[in-house]
Design a protein around this motif. Structure first.
Motif, PDB file in Angstrom:
ATOM      1  N   ALA A 117     -90.762 -87.119 -63.409  1.00 26.63           N
ATOM      2  CA  ALA A 117     -89.855 -86.457 -64.352  1.00 26.63           C
ATOM      3  C   ALA A 117     -89.879 -84.944 -64.169  1.00 26.63           C
ATOM      4  O   ALA A 117     -88.829 -84.292 -64.199  1.00 26.63           O
ATOM      5  N   VAL A 118     -91.058 -84.384 -63.933  1.00 26.51           N
ATOM      6  CA  VAL A 118     -91.168 -82.937 -63.724  1.00 26.51           C
ATOM      7  C   VAL A 118     -90.414 -82.529 -62.457  1.00 26.51           C
ATOM      8  O   VAL A 118     -89.645 -81.563 -62.462  1.00 26.51           O
ATOM      9  N   LEU A 152     -94.735 -89.004 -65.217  1.00 30.45           N
ATOM     10  CA  LEU A 152     -94.603 -87.626 -65.671  1.00 30.45           C
ATOM     11  C   LEU A 152     -94.314 -86.692 -64.508  1.00 30.45           C
ATOM     12  O   LEU A 152     -93.440 -85.823 -64.600  1.00 30.45           O
ATOM     13  N   TYR A 210     -90.977 -77.964 -71.022  1.00 31.95           N
ATOM     14  CA  TYR A 210     -91.597 -78.936 -71.923  1.00 31.95           C
ATOM     15  C   TYR A 210     -92.421 -79.957 -71.139  1.00 31.95           C
ATOM     16  O   TYR A 210     -93.572 -80.227 -71.479  1.00 31.95           O
ATOM     17  N   LEU A 211     -91.825 -80.514 -70.078  1.00 32.61           N
ATOM     18  CA  LEU A 211     -92.555 -81.499 -69.270  1.00 32.61           C
ATOM     19  C   LEU A 211     -93.765 -80.869 -68.589  1.00 32.61           C
ATOM     20  O   LEU A 211     -94.824 -81.491 -68.462  1.00 32.61           O
ATOM     21  N   TYR A 212     -93.611 -79.618 -68.159  1.00 33.08           N
ATOM     22  CA  TYR A 212     -94.714 -78.906 -67.520  1.00 33.08           C
ATOM     23  C   TYR A 212     -95.869 -78.718 -68.506  1.00 33.08           C
ATOM     24  O   TYR A 212     -97.035 -78.885 -68.157  1.00 33.08           O
ATOM     25  N   ILE A 266     -96.579 -80.651 -71.073  1.00 30.41           N
ATOM     26  CA  ILE A 266     -97.216 -81.948 -71.266  1.00 30.41           C
ATOM     27  C   ILE A 266     -98.113 -82.279 -70.072  1.00 30.41           C
ATOM     28  O   ILE A 266     -99.227 -82.782 -70.237  1.00 30.41           O
ATOM     29  N   ALA A 267     -97.638 -81.983 -68.868  1.00 28.59           N
ATOM     30  CA  ALA A 267     -98.439 -82.251 -67.665  1.00 28.59           C
ATOM     31  C   ALA A 267     -99.733 -81.441 -67.693  1.00 28.59           C
ATOM     32  O   ALA A 267    -100.796 -81.941 -67.309  1.00 28.59           O
ATOM     33  N   THR A 289     -86.582 -82.939 -62.895  1.00 26.44           N
ATOM     34  CA  THR A 289     -86.060 -81.914 -63.795  1.00 26.44           C
ATOM     35  C   THR A 289     -86.056 -80.554 -63.116  1.00 26.44           C
ATOM     36  O   THR A 289     -85.114 -79.773 -63.289  1.00 26.44           O
ATOM     37  N   LYS A 305     -86.166 -78.243 -70.583  1.00 26.09           N
ATOM     38  CA  LYS A 305     -86.700 -79.572 -70.284  1.00 26.09           C
ATOM     39  C   LYS A 305     -87.881 -79.464 -69.335  1.00 26.09           C
ATOM     40  O   LYS A 305     -88.921 -80.100 -69.526  1.00 26.09           O
TER      41      LYS A 305
END
Length: 82
Positions: free
Chosen positions: A21-22, A18, A61-63, A65-66, A25, A58
């Motif tokens: 990916a963060v 994760l 969204y990843l932030y 989730i983190a 991105t 993107k």
């Protein structure tokens, strides 16, 4: 059986992926913003703007989730100045 908490190894690997990916991105979003700014004066169509917005969404969204999983990464030198 189906609702067991993931093991520490699985959590650690998930968190690492994760974070990667963060970070990737975020770098992609920064690159898209810089490209958009550089080409802005040339009156190019808004495709670059839309690509920049997609990268931003993107990242956000990843932030999110983190934050949900309480994943912490390395500190950004630009944020904290001592």
């Amino acid at each position: 059986m189906f609702f067991k908490r993931p093991t520490k190894e699985v959590e650690r690997e998930r968190n690492q992926r994760l974070l990667e990916a963060v970070y990737s991105t975020k770098a992609s979003w920064d690159h898209a913003r810089e490209t958009e700014r550089a080409v802005y004066e040339a009156n190019v169509n808004s495709e670059l703007h839309y690509r920049s917005r997609i990268q931003e969404q993107k990242f956000l969204y990843l932030y999110k989730i983190a934050r949900k999983f309480k994943v912490h990464g390395k500190l950004n030198d630009g944020v904290i100045d001592r």
